[in-house]
Scaffold this motif. Structure first.
Motif, short mmCIF file in Angstrom:
data_model
loop_
_atom_site.label_atom_id
_atom_site.label_comp_id
_atom_site.label_asym_id
_atom_site.label_seq_id
_atom_site.Cartn_x
_atom_site.Cartn_y
_atom_site.Cartn_z
N ARG A 33 0.84 -1.21 0.00
CA ARG A 33 0.00 0.00 0.00
C ARG A 33 0.87 1.25 0.00
O ARG A 33 0.60 2.20 -0.74
CB ARG A 33 -0.94 -0.02 1.20
CG ARG A 33 -2.09 -1.00 1.08
CD ARG A 33 -3.10 -0.85 2.20
NE ARG A 33 -2.67 -1.45 3.44
CZ ARG A 33 -2.87 -2.73 3.76
NH1 ARG A 33 -3.49 -3.53 2.94
NH2 ARG A 33 -2.45 -3.20 4.91
N VAL A 34 1.90 1.27 0.82
CA VAL A 34 2.81 2.42 0.88
C VAL A 34 3.49 2.62 -0.47
O VAL A 34 3.54 3.73 -0.99
CB VAL A 34 3.84 2.24 2.02
CG1 VAL A 34 4.95 3.28 1.92
CG2 VAL A 34 3.16 2.33 3.39
N ALA A 35 4.01 1.54 -1.05
CA ALA A 35 4.69 1.64 -2.34
C ALA A 35 3.74 2.15 -3.42
O ALA A 35 4.13 2.98 -4.25
CB ALA A 35 5.26 0.27 -2.74
N HIS A 36 2.52 1.67 -3.40
CA HIS A 36 1.52 2.09 -4.39
C HIS A 36 1.28 3.60 -4.30
O HIS A 36 1.30 4.30 -5.31
CB HIS A 36 0.23 1.32 -4.14
CG HIS A 36 -0.87 1.64 -5.09
ND1 HIS A 36 -0.94 1.12 -6.35
CD2 HIS A 36 -1.95 2.44 -4.94
CE1 HIS A 36 -2.02 1.60 -6.95
NE2 HIS A 36 -2.65 2.39 -6.12
N LEU A 37 1.06 4.10 -3.09
CA LEU A 37 0.77 5.52 -2.91
C LEU A 37 1.99 6.39 -3.21
O LEU A 37 1.88 7.45 -3.84
CB LEU A 37 0.24 5.78 -1.50
CG LEU A 37 -1.13 5.15 -1.21
CD1 LEU A 37 -1.47 5.25 0.27
CD2 LEU A 37 -2.21 5.78 -2.07
N LEU A 38 3.17 5.94 -2.78
CA LEU A 38 4.38 6.69 -3.09
C LEU A 38 4.62 6.70 -4.61
O LEU A 38 5.11 7.69 -5.15
CB LEU A 38 5.60 6.10 -2.37
CG LEU A 38 5.63 6.30 -0.86
CD1 LEU A 38 6.79 5.50 -0.25
CD2 LEU A 38 5.74 7.76 -0.49
N GLY A 39 4.25 5.62 -5.27
CA GLY A 39 4.40 5.53 -6.71
C GLY A 39 3.55 6.54 -7.46
O GLY A 39 3.86 6.92 -8.59
N TYR A 40 2.48 6.99 -6.83
CA TYR A 40 1.65 8.04 -7.41
C TYR A 40 2.20 9.42 -7.14
O TYR A 40 1.60 10.41 -7.54
CB TYR A 40 0.21 7.95 -6.90
CG TYR A 40 -0.62 6.95 -7.67
CD1 TYR A 40 -1.03 7.20 -8.97
CD2 TYR A 40 -1.00 5.75 -7.09
CE1 TYR A 40 -1.78 6.29 -9.68
CE2 TYR A 40 -1.75 4.83 -7.78
CZ TYR A 40 -2.14 5.11 -9.08
OH TYR A 40 -2.89 4.20 -9.78
N GLY A 41 3.32 9.47 -6.43
CA GLY A 41 3.96 10.76 -6.18
C GLY A 41 3.53 11.46 -4.91
O GLY A 41 3.87 12.62 -4.70
N LEU A 42 2.78 10.75 -4.06
CA LEU A 42 2.37 11.37 -2.80
C LEU A 42 3.56 11.51 -1.86
O LEU A 42 4.50 10.72 -1.90
CB LEU A 42 1.29 10.52 -2.12
CG LEU A 42 -0.03 10.38 -2.87
CD1 LEU A 42 -0.96 9.45 -2.11
CD2 LEU A 42 -0.69 11.73 -3.07
N LYS A 43 3.51 12.51 -1.04
CA LYS A 43 4.55 12.73 -0.03
C LYS A 43 4.32 11.76 1.13
O LYS A 43 3.23 11.23 1.32
CB LYS A 43 4.49 14.17 0.47
CG LYS A 43 4.54 15.20 -0.63
CD LYS A 43 5.81 15.99 -0.52
CE LYS A 43 5.85 17.13 -1.50
NZ LYS A 43 6.29 16.75 -2.83
#
Length: 75
Positions: A33-43
């Motif tokens: 989940r963390v990797a997915h959200l970071l992959g979208y460019g979220l801080k």
């Protein structure tokens, strides 16, 4: 016609689709989940807000993800 295998560029080299699949299989659900959200460019703080965890926990997950991905065998 042969199907061309997709690859992903990383700092250490190219990863094949099979290597990415293997690497992702070794992540916990929360790390995915963390990797997915970071992959979208979220801080990191944004990821923490969405998942209900602290920014330092996001940072810890990110470090664990990077360690696991670093263990992938490159061609």
């Amino acid at each position: 016609m042969d199907k061309e295998e997709r690859t992903w560029m990383t700092p250490s080299g190219l990863l094949t689709e099979g290597q990415v699949t293997h690497a992702l299989a070794n992540l916990t659900d929360q790390q995915k989940r963390v990797a997915h959200l970071l992959g979208y460019g979220l801080k990191q703080w944004e990821v923490g807000e969405i998942l209900g965890i602290s920014q330092s926990t996001v940072r810890d997950h990110k470090r664990a993800i990077m360690r696991k991905l670093a263990k992938v065998k490159y061609p």
